[in-house]
Design an enzyme around this catalytic site. Structure first.
Site, short mmCIF file in Angstrom:
data_model
loop_
_atom_site.label_atom_id
_atom_site.label_comp_id
_atom_site.label_asym_id
_atom_site.label_seq_id
_atom_site.Cartn_x
_atom_site.Cartn_y
_atom_site.Cartn_z
N GLY A 185 18.74 97.19 -78.21
CA GLY A 185 18.04 97.83 -77.11
C GLY A 185 16.58 97.47 -77.09
N ASP A 186 16.14 96.62 -78.02
CA ASP A 186 14.74 96.20 -78.07
C ASP A 186 14.71 94.73 -78.51
OD1 ASP A 186 11.82 96.38 -78.26
OD2 ASP A 186 12.15 98.54 -78.34
N ASP A 187 13.57 94.27 -79.02
CA ASP A 187 13.46 92.86 -79.39
C ASP A 187 14.50 92.49 -80.45
OD1 ASP A 187 11.18 92.66 -77.72
OD2 ASP A 187 9.90 93.35 -79.37
N SER A 242 19.82 91.32 -75.25
CA SER A 242 18.91 92.46 -75.16
C SER A 242 18.40 92.59 -73.72
CB SER A 242 17.73 92.29 -76.13
OG SER A 242 16.85 93.39 -76.03
#
Length: 480
Positions: free
Chosen positions: A263-265, A296
């Site tokens: 959900g992020d980098d 992502s």
């Protein structure tokens, strides 16, 4: 099930049999409560920085793999016992198939944690099993999180020669309660990482699956000679701050053959935050990332920053695949960061369904507190991208520097981008306060990237971390 589904989760086969083991160990270990069965002389080979002379099972220290019994004391007792062999060839702790519920525990030097296939280390969802620890010197205390930070599930500090590996065992952070509480603004401390090693030389994390961390999954910080290889990291794509791998103020790092859904980098390269990172002054440098696959939808394949106040230098990125991901290699900083991002080399990227391909921003405005110097500007220069194919792209490039201190030395060559139907509604390229060159880029880049005759560079030499030769080690095989 689609990897990008909002109901994304990992299914783990239930373990019904009792683990058993018979045979001699080079350690004197306590009697296990579990029945033990082992085929004589059966072993699993694996690659590691170093092999160990001594070996033991978690069950020999009271571990119970039923998914319900808390095993924190078993891990702590095992590691404390095995630490005495650090000067005698080191020790290996084997986690058999089963579900091993635990709170935080610390590793030791000259040590291997080996997870068998079917072994699942389950993070406790009880906050009291995660002690609070001191803030990182290069980050300070976030003004909104005055209680500091929780220790990671697997932690270590001031260590030498640490290996976390297996034949694709799993470490599950069971992060849902942490995510919900954070979403509701109920924390006064930073959520825990799944794995964090500090001030460690010779660190290997390989051939395991990491999932559902409360915060970032892998965080080596102030480390040197780090290898992350053959790791799968899986988190729900709608949950923020579930970064995959974040090398932070580290030197000589190799990340390769990894698959990350986040959900992020997927990977975020860091070196401290504002005045704290400037004071510590430890860059991340001599880093290679290759053969990464990333999904992502709301973040970057690889982010350089935004916390980069100690500097980022000599980062080499190659053979990258990103699918349904917001951006490719993103550079982000802000006034107050200071530091630098320079000598960045990227080549051979395959991108499918991207909002941005090239995204550079000097206006990422988060700060730990009000003590930063707004005149501390990052130096951004010598940024090279080449040999990129991207399909279904919304915005080819958005590059924005500082008005009185432009970002310089950009080079983009041999890039083909096919635009999405949405792209017609957006500005194709947006370049402000940057300087650079380009060659053979489609769609045609902005005028600030002037045409040149040669391709962008990529170093031909090898970093020292690339030349390290792994040893063939073995772990005793445990059968259901």
């Amino acid at each position: 099930m689609s990897l990008c589904s909002k109901s994304f989760r990992i299914n783990v086969f239930e373990i019904f049999s009792i683990i058993v083991l018979v045979g001699s160990f080079s350690l004197r270990i306590g009697e296990s409560k579990n029945v033990q069965v082992l085929k004589k002389d059966s072993k699993i080979d694996y690659s590691a920085l170093n092999c160990r002379k001594h070996s033991a099972l978690l069950t020999d220290f009271g571990g119970v793999g039923d998914g319900k019994t808390l095993n924190t004391k078993a891990f702590q007792s095992a590691i404390a016992n095995l630490s005495q062999y650090a000067s005698e060839g080191g020790a290996e702790l084997i986690v058999p198939p089963g579900k091993w519920l635990t709170g935080s525990f610390n590793l030791t030097s000259h040590f291997t944690l080996f997870l068998h296939k079917g072994a699942v280390i389950l993070a406790s969802q009880n906050e009291s099993d995660w002690p609070l620890i001191a803030p990182l010197p290069s980050y300070g205390i976030d003004q909104n999180l005055t209680d500091g930070r929780f220790s990671s599930l697997i932690f270590g500090m001031n260590l030498t020669d640490v290996v976390i590996t297996g034949n694709n065992g799993t470490i599950d952070g069971q992060g849902a309660p942490w995510w919900d509480k954070f979403k509701n603004g109920l924390y006064k401390a930073t959520r825990p990482f799944l794995i964090e090693l500090m001030y460690t030389n010779e660190l290997q994390i390989s051939n395991i699956t990491l999932t559902n961390s409360p915060f970032w999954h892998v965080h080596p910080v102030y480390c040197s000679n780090v290898v992350v290889q053959g790791v799968t990291i899986l988190a729900p794509v709608e949950v923020p701050n579930t970064d995959g791998i974040n090398p932070d103020s580290c030197t000589n790092v190799r990340i390769e053959d990894v698959y990350i859904v986040s959900g992020d980098d997927c990977i975020a390269v860091k070196s401290g935050w504002d005045q704290y990172g400037i004071k510590v002054g430890m860059p991340t440098q001599h880093l290679i990332i290759r053969r990464l696959t990333c999904i992502s939808p709301d973040s970057a394949t690889i982010a350089l920053g935004s916390e980069m106040s100690g500097g980022l230098q000599d980062v080499r990125i190659e053979d990258i695949t990103a699918i349904n991901t917001e951006s490719a290699v993103r550079i982000k900083t802000a006034p107050g960061r200071g530091g630098y991002i320079k000598d960045i080399f990227v080549r051979r990227m395959t991108l499918k369904t991207m909002k941005y391909v090239f995204w550079v921003s000097g206006a990422y405005k988060t700060h730990p507190d009000d003590g930063y110097d707004p005149n501390a500007l990052a130096e951004i220069k010598n940024i090279n991208y080449r040999d990129i194919v991207a399909e279904n792209v919304t915005i080819p490039g958005s590059l924005t520097g500082y008005a009185n201190d432009p970002f310089t030395g950009f080079c983009i060559s041999n890039v083909t981008m096919t635009l999405s139907e949405e792209a017609a509604k957006e500005l194709s390229w947006n370049c402000t306060d940057i300087k650079g060159v380009s060659k053979n880029v489609t769609p045609k880049p902005c005028n600030l990237l002037t045409e040149q005759a040669t391709d962008c560079s990529f170093p031909e030499d090898k970093l020292p971390i690339e030349t390290i030769q792994m040893k063939t080690c073995s772990a005793k095989e445990v059968f259901l």
